[in-house]
Design a protein around this motif. Structure first.
Motif, PDB file in Angstrom:
ATOM      1  N   GLU A 127      37.260   0.241   8.537  1.00  0.00           N
ATOM      2  CA  GLU A 127      37.108   0.476   6.920  1.00  0.00           C
ATOM      3  C   GLU A 127      38.635  -0.265   6.095  1.00  0.00           C
ATOM      4  OE1 GLU A 127      35.956   4.638   5.454  1.00  0.00           O
ATOM      5  OE2 GLU A 127      36.642   5.333   7.329  1.00  0.00           O
ATOM      6  N   TRP A 135      39.413   2.340   0.148  1.00  0.00           N
ATOM      7  CA  TRP A 135      37.977   3.304  -0.736  1.00  0.00           C
ATOM      8  C   TRP A 135      37.188   3.735   0.878  1.00  0.00           C
ATOM      9  CZ3 TRP A 135      39.005   4.934  -5.280  1.00  0.00           C
ATOM     10  CH2 TRP A 135      39.424   4.491  -6.003  1.00  0.00           C
ATOM     11  N   ARG A 138      31.428   6.825   2.911  1.00  0.00           N
ATOM     12  CA  ARG A 138      30.856   7.727   2.271  1.00  0.00           C
ATOM     13  C   ARG A 138      30.670   8.502   3.547  1.00  0.00           C
ATOM     14  NH1 ARG A 138      25.634   9.208   0.808  1.00  0.00           N
ATOM     15  NH2 ARG A 138      25.667   7.446   0.020  1.00  0.00           N
ATOM     16  N   THR A 144      27.383   5.281   8.349  1.00  0.00           N
ATOM     17  CA  THR A 144      27.579   4.081   7.693  1.00  0.00           C
ATOM     18  C   THR A 144      26.520   3.152   8.942  1.00  0.00           C
ATOM     19  OG1 THR A 144      29.367   3.968   6.058  1.00  0.00           O
ATOM     20  CG2 THR A 144      27.779   2.442   6.792  1.00  0.00           C
ATOM     21  N   ARG A 228      27.586   2.580  -6.088  1.00  0.00           N
ATOM     22  CA  ARG A 228      27.150   3.661  -6.898  1.00  0.00           C
ATOM     23  C   ARG A 228      25.945   3.185  -5.448  1.00  0.00           C
ATOM     24  NH1 ARG A 228      23.542   5.500 -11.145  1.00  0.00           N
ATOM     25  NH2 ARG A 228      23.719   7.906 -10.327  1.00  0.00           N
ATOM     26  N   TYR A 232      30.980   2.969  -0.139  1.00  0.00           N
ATOM     27  CA  TYR A 232      31.642   4.019  -0.494  1.00  0.00           C
ATOM     28  C   TYR A 232      32.145   4.907  -0.888  1.00  0.00           C
ATOM     29  CZ  TYR A 232      32.768  -1.288   0.712  1.00  0.00           C
ATOM     30  OH  TYR A 232      32.809  -2.085   1.766  1.00  0.00           O
ATOM     31  N   ASP A 233      33.188   5.629  -0.883  1.00  0.00           N
ATOM     32  CA  ASP A 233      33.107   7.380  -1.420  1.00  0.00           C
ATOM     33  C   ASP A 233      33.719   7.023  -2.939  1.00  0.00           C
ATOM     34  OD1 ASP A 233      33.854   9.889  -2.612  1.00  0.00           O
ATOM     35  OD2 ASP A 233      34.017  10.043  -0.365  1.00  0.00           O
ATOM     36  N   ALA A 235      33.492   8.683  -5.519  1.00  0.00           N
ATOM     37  CA  ALA A 235      33.870  10.026  -6.857  1.00  0.00           C
ATOM     38  C   ALA A 235      34.921   9.871  -7.242  1.00  0.00           C
ATOM     39  CB  ALA A 235      33.607  11.075  -5.388  1.00  0.00           C
ATOM     40  N   ASP A 236      36.418   9.829  -6.768  1.00  0.00           N
ATOM     41  CA  ASP A 236      37.750   9.712  -7.221  1.00  0.00           C
ATOM     42  C   ASP A 236      37.274   9.082  -8.777  1.00  0.00           C
ATOM     43  OD1 ASP A 236      38.605  10.974  -6.233  1.00  0.00           O
ATOM     44  OD2 ASP A 236      39.781   9.763  -4.817  1.00  0.00           O
ATOM     45  N   PRO A 241      27.315   8.726  -6.584  1.00  0.00           N
ATOM     46  CA  PRO A 241      26.078   8.187  -5.583  1.00  0.00           C
ATOM     47  C   PRO A 241      24.827   8.132  -5.937  1.00  0.00           C
ATOM     48  CG  PRO A 241      27.620   9.953  -4.326  1.00  0.00           C
ATOM     49  CD  PRO A 241      28.149  10.233  -5.403  1.00  0.00           C
ATOM     50  N   GLU A 243      22.258   8.315  -3.054  1.00  0.00           N
ATOM     51  CA  GLU A 243      21.957   8.113  -1.753  1.00  0.00           C
ATOM     52  C   GLU A 243      20.853   7.644  -1.283  1.00  0.00           C
ATOM     53  OE1 GLU A 243      22.545  12.596  -1.435  1.00  0.00           O
ATOM     54  OE2 GLU A 243      24.341  12.196  -2.069  1.00  0.00           O
TER      55      GLU A 243
END
Length: 296
Positions: A127, A135, A138, A144, A228, A232-233, A235-236, A241, A243
């Motif tokens: 990562e 980031w 997810r 992944t 989206r 990557y996550d 959300a912040d 996302p 999916e």
């Protein structure tokens, strides 16, 4: 040559600057604060046009700006207008872009890639080595990698494919290269849609900046979907996302792709028409020059 008085062109220039400032000013504030945004900085950092260049309004070839000393020193201008000589100097660019745009427009949209290009860019690496190491992934690295391995990878866009990890590159069923973009580009590709902005600003100052702004806004919205659907996550950042590892996510992504392809089609057509118009000017200038050249 159409002429535009100062009051008219100043109003157009101000409206254009205000339009793009909604995007430019937050980017400049982040840059000043040394804060990176993995989504909204992309159009300013990946593409070569600087914010100040995006803010500068141009009327395009065929319009003379009256009382416009601000334009006297700008590339391609003389006496308030883009010159035929400058257009003629851009013939190779115009011909190359026209070929690419026509080829892309002539293909059906392929909606089956499901954004796997972003996943292939992080395949089998840690990562801290991804393009956005601040980031997290997810699904984590292992999750992944499993998504990549369970999908058919069919990226047609070289500027996405070239960022695949060494382990992911052989998984792509296509092999696009820098020299054969016209053989692979298709209108369903998110990156081909974003690149309409690149094509438009490369035609600056020969095309109206309104067209550049429309392509920029399309690219902005596409980039949001692109990330989206990425692994990557985010959300912040308030990004829900898509999916794409699920059937529902794939359907959502493909539907959004279709919408962007439909939105990009008239912009691509306008760019084709501009290239054709400008090439006619360039060819006319070249013919005139040849006619004036004494025979040896």
């Amino acid at each position: 040559m159409q002429e535009m008085d100062r009051a008219s062109w100043e109003a157009r220039a101000a409206a254009h600057a205000a339009r793009v400032d909604a995007f430019v000013r937050p980017h400049l504030a982040r840059r000043e604060a040394r804060v990176k945004h993995p989504v909204h900085d992309f159009l300013f950092t990946y593409y070569s046009q600087r914010p100040a260049q995006l803010r500068r309004w141009h009327p395009g070839y065929g319009v003379r700006l009256l009382d416009a000393p601000e334009y006297a020193s700008l590339k391609g201008y003389a006496d308030g207008a883009v010159t035929p000589a400058y257009v003629e100097s851009q013939r190779p660019l115009l011909a190359a872009l026209l070929r690419l745009l026509r080829a892309t427009a002539g293909r059906p949209a392929n909606l089956g890639c499901f954004g796997m290009h972003e996943w292939a860019m992080v395949y089998r690496i840690s990562e801290d080595r991804t393009r956005h190491p601040d980031w997290p992934l997810r699904l984590g690295p292992a999750g992944t990698d499993a998504v990549v391995e369970s999908h058919r990878i069919a990226c047609s866009h070289f500027d996405a494919y070239r960022f695949f990890t060494p382990a992911a590159a052989p998984l792509n069923t296509l092999a696009p290269a820098a020299h054969d973009r016209a053989d692979f580009e298709q209108p369903g590709c998110l990156h081909a849609g974003m690149d309409l902005y690149k094509h438009a600003f490369r035609l600056t100052p020969m095309v109206d900046s309104d067209l550049v702004a429309e392509c920029f806004e399309l690219a902005w919205d596409i980039r949001v979907l692109d990330m989206r659907a990425a692994p990557y996550d985010l959300a912040d950042l308030g990004l829900v996302p898509v999916e794409v590892e699920t059937a529902a996510g794939k359907a959502e992504y493909a539907e959004a792709q279709r919408g962007f392809a439909e939105r990009g089609a008239p912009l691509r057509t306008r760019l084709i028409e501009e290239c054709e118009r400008l090439l006619a000017v360039a060819n006319e200038g070249r013919s005139a020059l040849l006619a004036e050249t004494p025979a040896t």
